[in-house]
Scaffold this active site. Sequence first.
Site, short mmCIF file in Angstrom:
data_model
loop_
_atom_site.label_atom_id
_atom_site.label_comp_id
_atom_site.label_asym_id
_atom_site.label_seq_id
_atom_site.Cartn_x
_atom_site.Cartn_y
_atom_site.Cartn_z
N SER A 50 53.53 -109.27 -13.13
CA SER A 50 52.36 -108.58 -12.52
C SER A 50 52.43 -108.19 -11.16
CB SER A 50 51.19 -109.84 -12.64
OG SER A 50 51.74 -110.80 -11.82
N TYR A 53 58.93 -106.06 -8.39
CA TYR A 53 59.75 -105.29 -9.04
C TYR A 53 59.40 -105.65 -10.68
CZ TYR A 53 62.77 -103.36 -5.53
OH TYR A 53 63.13 -102.80 -4.54
N TYR A 237 68.34 -114.49 5.49
CA TYR A 237 68.27 -114.35 3.95
C TYR A 237 69.51 -114.70 3.14
CZ TYR A 237 66.77 -112.37 -0.35
OH TYR A 237 66.59 -112.02 -1.60
#
Length: 398
Positions: A50, A53, A237
């Site tokens: 939904s 990607y 990250y």
Amino acid sequence: MQQITPKQRGYLIVNSHPTGSDATVHRLWESITPAARTGRAPVALVLGSSAGYGLAILLAGLRRHGICGVGVAYETPASERRTATAGWYRTAATAGLVEQAGGDFTFVNADAYADATRAEVLKLLADRYGAVDYLIYSLASPRRTDPATGEVHHSVIKPLGHPYTSPSLVFEDGVPQIGSIDLTPADEAEHAATVKVMGGEDWRLWVQALADNNLLGPDFTTTALSYVGSEITAPVYRQGTIGAAKEHLEATAEQLQTTVLADRGRAFTVVAGAAVTQASTAIPSIALYTSLLRNVLGEDGWHTTTDQAVDLWEQLSGAKSLVLDGQGRIRLDGWELESAVQQRVRELWADPAGALAADPAGPDWFYSQFRQLYGWDVPGVDYTTEAETSVPWPAQQR
């Protein structure tokens, strides 16, 4: 029917616009060039269908390859006080496009981490579609309940080993400004919990379940979405808790290849490029980095999620050769990590306030893209008119 205005708190909008969310899906659909198709429709299972990607890969698969199958997402319907989530409206719009195209795709609204959801989806596949050709794993969640123990694990976005201080991009009434963030390192429990949520454990459970139920197609391929990114964002990250989870995801691909999928299929992690998604906006400093990257690349050099999704399908279907790195990961991010591009981003990062003053186009673009995730600021949508908020979830086809 309601007149809706956005209720925004920083990088979160707690309501969505149904018309804008619908228009977003149609814009993505139209950005994908159709392709001539022959033969049977490939069966795909898309987990996280939904948004981000997952949605882009689903739309590209439908538009260019005529896939059929099942999409799983976990969205909230409208209530008297709130709209539905944007993903709810996007799913309804996607189902409408499938129907117009004469396709056959079923959407399940449930927690993909739960055994009950796996059982429901496996039965649906066995009864309606048969063996799966492609499993796309694109789940992003702040928490996961371990189906074996019932324990709820919560992910965190923190560095590992050392504190992290960085400039950031903030918006005051839509006006971009440079702020600052300071993060303490994750402890061992937070590190482990993040891997539990965002690592490869659940992906492995889905592949094993398909295998145990004889639902692996003869040329089965599964992919899970990953990211590497720039050395600029690496401390929070790739070298942080999320990076540890991605490393686990990548190790899981190798394990799947040598165990359950040995001589039975392929497993890859896919390193996508930068994008404005609901998952990425939660990562500190990513908004500033993405805005500066956009300034460097401009519209012509930017690769959208649908651009990358089309590229991925071309590689998975054999229309073009796989672009693999030394670790066997499919790479879609060469445009982002090109050395000259990264050098220019580093120069701008050294003086973000100056970069913002010289060219606010990137931050302004980022802000608009972020709001469009919730159906706001979508070109062509009249936000002064009332919109129907109680949109039904797509019915399962019989």
